[in-house]
Write a protein that holds these residues in place. Structure first.
Motif, mmCIF file in Angstrom:
data_model
loop_
_atom_site.group_PDB
_atom_site.id
_atom_site.type_symbol
_atom_site.label_atom_id
_atom_site.label_comp_id
_atom_site.label_asym_id
_atom_site.label_seq_id
_atom_site.Cartn_x
_atom_site.Cartn_y
_atom_site.Cartn_z
ATOM 1 N N ASP A 341 0.809 -1.211 0.000
ATOM 2 C CA ASP A 341 0.000 0.000 0.000
ATOM 3 C C ASP A 341 0.849 1.271 0.000
ATOM 4 O O ASP A 341 0.378 2.341 -0.367
ATOM 5 C CB ASP A 341 -0.969 0.011 1.177
ATOM 6 N N ILE A 342 2.118 1.168 0.399
ATOM 7 C CA ILE A 342 2.965 2.365 0.436
ATOM 8 C C ILE A 342 3.296 2.883 -0.955
ATOM 9 O O ILE A 342 3.594 4.069 -1.139
ATOM 10 C CB ILE A 342 4.274 2.080 1.218
ATOM 11 N N ILE A 343 3.211 2.025 -1.979
ATOM 12 C CA ILE A 343 3.647 2.420 -3.321
ATOM 13 C C ILE A 343 2.785 3.550 -3.879
ATOM 14 O O ILE A 343 3.306 4.515 -4.455
ATOM 15 C CB ILE A 343 3.627 1.205 -4.266
ATOM 16 N N ALA A 344 1.471 3.449 -3.701
ATOM 17 C CA ALA A 344 0.601 4.521 -4.187
ATOM 18 C C ALA A 344 0.909 5.831 -3.475
ATOM 19 O O ALA A 344 0.892 6.901 -4.082
ATOM 20 C CB ALA A 344 -0.867 4.145 -3.991
ATOM 21 N N HIS A 345 1.199 5.740 -2.169
ATOM 22 C CA HIS A 345 1.536 6.948 -1.420
ATOM 23 C C HIS A 345 2.834 7.571 -1.935
ATOM 24 O O HIS A 345 2.952 8.795 -2.022
ATOM 25 C CB HIS A 345 1.667 6.616 0.065
ATOM 26 N N ILE A 346 3.812 6.732 -2.275
ATOM 27 C CA ILE A 346 5.076 7.251 -2.808
ATOM 28 C C ILE A 346 4.852 7.958 -4.143
ATOM 29 O O ILE A 346 5.371 9.057 -4.375
ATOM 30 C CB ILE A 346 6.098 6.103 -2.952
ATOM 31 N N ALA A 347 4.061 7.338 -5.015
ATOM 32 C CA ALA A 347 3.776 7.967 -6.306
ATOM 33 C C ALA A 347 3.070 9.301 -6.116
ATOM 34 O O ALA A 347 3.379 10.294 -6.789
ATOM 35 C CB ALA A 347 2.920 7.027 -7.163
ATOM 36 N N MET A 348 2.110 9.352 -5.182
ATOM 37 C CA MET A 348 1.386 10.591 -4.946
ATOM 38 C C MET A 348 2.271 11.654 -4.306
ATOM 39 O O MET A 348 2.116 12.851 -4.564
ATOM 40 C CB MET A 348 0.163 10.327 -4.057
ATOM 41 N N VAL A 349 3.217 11.240 -3.452
ATOM 42 C CA VAL A 349 4.160 12.195 -2.848
ATOM 43 C C VAL A 349 4.987 12.859 -3.944
ATOM 44 O O VAL A 349 5.227 14.075 -3.924
ATOM 45 C CB VAL A 349 5.071 11.492 -1.818
ATOM 46 N N ILE A 350 5.445 12.063 -4.915
ATOM 47 C CA ILE A 350 6.252 12.610 -6.008
ATOM 48 C C ILE A 350 5.441 13.619 -6.814
ATOM 49 O O ILE A 350 5.919 14.717 -7.131
ATOM 50 C CB ILE A 350 6.768 11.463 -6.899
ATOM 51 N N ILE A 351 4.198 13.260 -7.145
ATOM 52 C CA ILE A 351 3.338 14.166 -7.905
ATOM 53 C C ILE A 351 3.040 15.418 -7.089
ATOM 54 O O ILE A 351 3.131 16.545 -7.582
ATOM 55 C CB ILE A 351 2.030 13.458 -8.307
ATOM 56 N N ALA A 352 2.677 15.237 -5.804
ATOM 57 C CA ALA A 352 2.321 16.374 -4.955
ATOM 58 C C ALA A 352 3.515 17.298 -4.743
ATOM 59 O O ALA A 352 3.364 18.524 -4.707
ATOM 60 C CB ALA A 352 1.788 15.875 -3.613
ATOM 61 N N SER A 353 4.714 16.735 -4.608
ATOM 62 C CA SER A 353 5.907 17.564 -4.402
ATOM 63 C C SER A 353 6.149 18.453 -5.618
ATOM 64 O O SER A 353 6.418 19.656 -5.487
ATOM 65 C CB SER A 353 7.131 16.674 -4.155
ATOM 66 N N HIS A 354 6.057 17.858 -6.808
ATOM 67 C CA HIS A 354 6.205 18.663 -8.026
ATOM 68 C C HIS A 354 5.110 19.716 -8.084
ATOM 69 O O HIS A 354 5.381 20.883 -8.427
ATOM 70 C CB HIS A 354 6.129 17.772 -9.258
ATOM 71 N N HIS A 355 3.888 19.332 -7.750
ATOM 72 C CA HIS A 355 2.761 20.252 -7.850
ATOM 73 C C HIS A 355 2.938 21.445 -6.905
ATOM 74 O O HIS A 355 2.660 22.590 -7.282
ATOM 75 C CB HIS A 355 1.472 19.491 -7.520
ATOM 76 N N ILE A 356 3.405 21.176 -5.698
ATOM 77 C CA ILE A 356 3.634 22.254 -4.729
ATOM 78 C C ILE A 356 4.749 23.181 -5.229
ATOM 79 O O ILE A 356 4.605 24.410 -5.235
ATOM 80 C CB ILE A 356 3.993 21.664 -3.352
ATOM 81 N N ARG A 357 5.865 22.605 -5.633
ATOM 82 C CA ARG A 357 6.985 23.418 -6.090
ATOM 83 C C ARG A 357 6.607 24.210 -7.345
ATOM 84 O O ARG A 357 7.006 25.370 -7.511
ATOM 85 C CB ARG A 357 8.196 22.529 -6.370
ATOM 86 N N TYR A 358 5.847 23.584 -8.231
ATOM 87 C CA TYR A 358 5.446 24.273 -9.450
ATOM 88 C C TYR A 358 4.519 25.448 -9.133
ATOM 89 O O TYR A 358 4.618 26.508 -9.753
ATOM 90 C CB TYR A 358 4.759 23.285 -10.396
#
Length: 813
Positions: A341-358
């Motif tokens: 279950d951690i894999i989906a969270h990792i993928a979302m963290v990567i997307i969210a991090s880019h989204h925040i920085r962008y």
């Protein structure tokens, strides 16, 4: 080469299991850009505004903002095996990650990126009270390195600012904190970063099974071994000496004779790890395509059926060959404590991090252009180049690999195959109003189409304006050869500037676009900017700022236009503007209209283009730029405007010169309509023009679509050429237009254009501009092709009749 190197890696778990390496995808380098452009752009991790040293260690977490990343649907919903860790008899369940930023998120930030990985999950950031007692920045950084880099090998996921000089140490832009929660008496207790780090340090040295435990497990009964292994099922195991280092244990097996316990891992081979079957499949598909085009194979044919059955069988074999099951000894593996279950969270963290920085970068961009967007979705879309693919700071192959190696495979992606439609089929379907199965266009092509109507300038100027607004730092585009060439890069920037202008237009209207353009063009020249921002009104409006309608009471020439106003249900404040719109170039200069309508005609053309483009953009959200351009051309063509001129009775109101003039041609009538629109814009503004054009022009669109009048001669010829193309012929299957000669003086040029297909000239034509010459050449070529086809059909029919006649005579004998 990249695939073979990974297959033969000495530490690889299995030749058919891919793994992550820094800067590399499954088939080679992720970034193939030349060194000169590797130090710029979002795709290389350079975000605008990230040029300050961040150090929250000294402040002990003050001035930080705490957000919980909520993933929906929950990755462990309906799953038996969920991540949870026990300490001192208390179980803390994994709920995902928290994200700690050094500044509050922008209020207008969109909830999610426009483009994302093909996962079935979405995320939401919820601000909560900062649990300062559970957070330590240094511990958080150590946990990030262990989870993201050491366990899951997301080596390219880096949250440190890259604009800083080498050697300067800074905190990451975002701190990522694992969130383990235990409920006690209805109160949520959060596991601190220090406790979690201690847990990993204690358990990191323990093998999954020590040698004695392996011997014991080989001697116990089967049901006892099943109970023990069941507890470890779906665990993510770690062996840092292997590639990949983390692997999902789907099951455990034992070999009592060899005294070994094995991990069983079920997976799917990467598409990059192709099997020899694929080569044979490609050959058979080519052969079938040739058979379909060959007339002797038309209809039912035994050879065709044999090849088709062989192809289907090979495809089934390939599908089965992709499934993979491996066994590996447990020696050297430790239990990370994580489940899939951690894999989906990792993928979302990567997307969210880019989204925040962008979005932090977009705040910088808004300061540069001095405009704040109400809806950031439109500006995000404007800054996505058509080459862009979901990247977000780490190669897509890295996400695919951890999903395959560690995730719940069935929870990700879609197995459905989408039917591929040829471009021309898609065009006819969408023009005919078919929207089922249409997909949103997730790049700036449509906005570029609309922005081109808002800003009609030369592309090379627009590229400079884009750099003035630092759009080159904000544009999202793909790695590779797409924009390496300087000319292509400038063209992409020009298109991006048009898309940004369109985004501002949709969000704030024409006034905001005017201010953006002023800032981009004259931001470094205050005096010129002031002149642009304070452009004088039209000279007729300057003479009578409150209107000049009273002149129509004493001037019969102006009074005659009251009838036209009644017909159109429009009342001009400056009726002399309306009179000027109907004053052609052959009328001498006079004090009433102050000249002819040519400038109003130029302005009206731009206004008409903008209003029609805006209407089509909003009315057809799934149409591509090319589709909308065809429809716009139909609506704003001289032929359509000429019909509008006749329908509205404009010829009655044309101001005539003293001498006799010839009857107005199609182009002259179109010029009248454009001049009227220009006058209406100057007098009443864009909204009155929008209402009038939508009433007069837009209802005609249905007729154009139903009668396919959007499909001009050039489009017809292109479709003809595509229909008769031959896959075996190396020459292009598209018509090629070439300028053969340019004759005449500069004010009366004649362009001769030839249209070629497969190196052969089909036709040629001469006209006053290149576009007209191309259309006429296409018409002549079509007429020739159609007559040739009819002749061949007649010859074929005559030949068939002669054959049947001879066959009857032989039968009679």
């Amino acid at each position: 080469m990249g695939v073979e190197r990974k297959r033969n890696h000495p530490n690889g778990v299995d030749p058919d299991i891919s793994f992550n390496e820094k800067g590399l995808g499954n088939d080679g380098p992720e970034c193939r850009c030349p060194p000169v452009i590797k130090n710029r752009g979002l795709k290389h991790g350079f975000y605008a505004g990230e040029n300050k040293v961040l150090n929250c260690t000294r402040t002990c977490g003050s001035n930080l903002h705490y957000y919980t990343l909520q993933v929906k649907p929950g990755p462990n919903e309906g799953q038996i095996y969920k991540t949870g860790m026990t300490i001192n008899g208390e179980t803390y369940e994994f709920e995902g990650f928290s994200m700690i930023t050094h500044a509050p998120l922008p209020e207008c930030m969109t909830r999610r990126p426009i483009c994302k990985y093909s996962l079935e999950y979405e995320f939401q950031l919820v601000e909560e009270r900062f649990p300062i007692e559970c957070f330590d920045p240094e511990d958080c950084n150590h946990l990030f390195d262990y989870i993201f880099h050491e366990i899951f090998e997301m080596f390219d996921f880096n949250l440190h600012p890259k604009h800083l000089p080498p050697g300067i140490v800074s905190c990451p832009i975002i701190h990522i904190m694992p969130r383990f929660v235990a409920m006690k008496n209805g109160v949520a207790h959060l596991w601190s970063t220090k406790t979690l780090l201690a847990y990993f340090l204690i358990n990191g040295d323990k093998d999954l099974f020590n040698p004695q435990e392996i011997i014991d497990h080989c001697e116990i009964p089967d049901d006892a071994f099943s109970r023990v292994s069941n507890k470890m099922k779906r665990s993510i195991l770690l062996n840092t000496l292997k590639k990949p280092s983390a692997l999902r244990a789907d099951w455990f097996e034992r070999d009592s004779e060899r005294r070994e316990v094995y991990i069983v891992h079920n997976s799917i081979r990467s598409q990059n790890y192709s099997t020899p079957i694929l080569v044979k499949i490609a050959q058979l598909e080519k052969r079938l395509n040739r058979m379909k085009k060959d007339k002797k194979f038309a209809g039912k044919n035994k050879e065709y059926d044999v090849v088709k059955r062989e192809l289907d069988q090979l495809k089934d074999e390939h599908r089965n060959a992709r499934y993979l099951s491996i066994r590996k000894s447990v020696a050297g593996y430790i239990d990370t404590g994580f489940k899939p279950d951690i894999i989906a969270h990792i993928a979302m963290v990567i997307i969210a991090s880019h989204h925040i920085r962008y979005n932090f970068s977009l705040s910088v961009f808004e300061e540069i252009i001095e405009y704040q967007f109400n809806d950031r979705k439109v500006i995000e879309l404007a800054l996505i180049h058509s080459s862009f693919r979901s990247h977000y700071g780490t190669p897509p192959d890295h996400i695919k690999n951890i999903i395959s190696n560690c995730g719940y495979r069935r929870k990700y992606g879609s197995e459905e195959k989408r039917e591929k439609k040829k471009g021309i089929v898609s065009l006819f379907n969408i023009m005919g109003g078919e929207t089922e199965g249409g997909e949103p266009i997730l790049h700036n092509e449509r906005l570029e189409y609309l922005g081109d109507a808002v800003v009609e300038l030369i592309n090379r100027n627009l590229a400079d304006l884009a750099k003035n607004c630092r759009i080159d730092e904000m544009l999202q585009y793909a790695h590779g050869a797409d924009l390496i060439n300087e000319a292509e890069w400038k063209h992409a920037l020009a298109n991006a500037f048009e898309a940004v202008v369109a985004a501002v237009y949709l969000d704030g209207g024409l006034g905001a676009c005017d201010r953006l353009f002023s800032k981009a063009m004259y931001g470094s020249a205050p005096n010129l900017k002031k002149m642009w921002d304070h452009i004088n009104e039209h000279e007729l409006k300057r003479e009578d700022p409150l209107g000049d309608r009273e002149l129509s009471n004493i001037t019969p020439a102006l009074a005659s236009f009251h009838k036209l106003e009644n017909i159109l249900n429009i009342k001009f404040n400056n009726i002399r503007l309306l009179a000027k719109a109907f004053t052609r170039r052959n009328v001498p200069h006079n004090d009433l209209t102050k000249g002819h309508n040519q400038r109003l005609e130029w302005l009206g053309d731009s206004v008409l283009q903008l209003v029609v483009s805006d209407y089509l953009f909003r009315r057809y959200p799934l149409h591509h730029e090319g589709h909308m351009s065809l429809l716009r051309t139909s609506l704003v063509s001289n032929q359509t405007q000429s019909v509008v001129c006749d329908d509205l009775g404009f010829l009655e109101f044309v101001v005539k010169p003293p001498h006799k003039t010839p009857e107005l041609k199609m182009k002259d009538k179109a010029d009248l309509v454009e001049a009227f629109i220009g006058a209406l814009y100057v007098d009443r503004g864009i909204e009155h023009c929008r209402s009038s054009i939508r009433i007069v022009f837009c209802p005609r669109l249905k007729h154009f679509i139903n009668s396919e009048q959007w499909n001009d001669a050039k489009s017809h010829l292109q479709q003809w050429c595509l229909a008769i193309r031959d896959a075996q012929n190396p020459n292009p299957a598209m018509p090629d237009y070439r300028i053969l000669s340019i004759e005449g003086p500069t004010n009366n040029r004649i362009f001769k254009v030839g249209v070629y297909f497969r190196g052969k000239r089909l036709a040629s034509a001469a006209e006053s501009n290149v576009h007209k010459a191309e259309l006429k050449a296409a018409e002549i070529a079509l007429a020739s092709l159609e007559s040739t086809s009819v002749s061949r059909m007649k010859e074929k029919n005559i030949g068939n009749k002669d054959h049947h006649r001879r066959h009857r005579l032989i039968s009679d004998e």
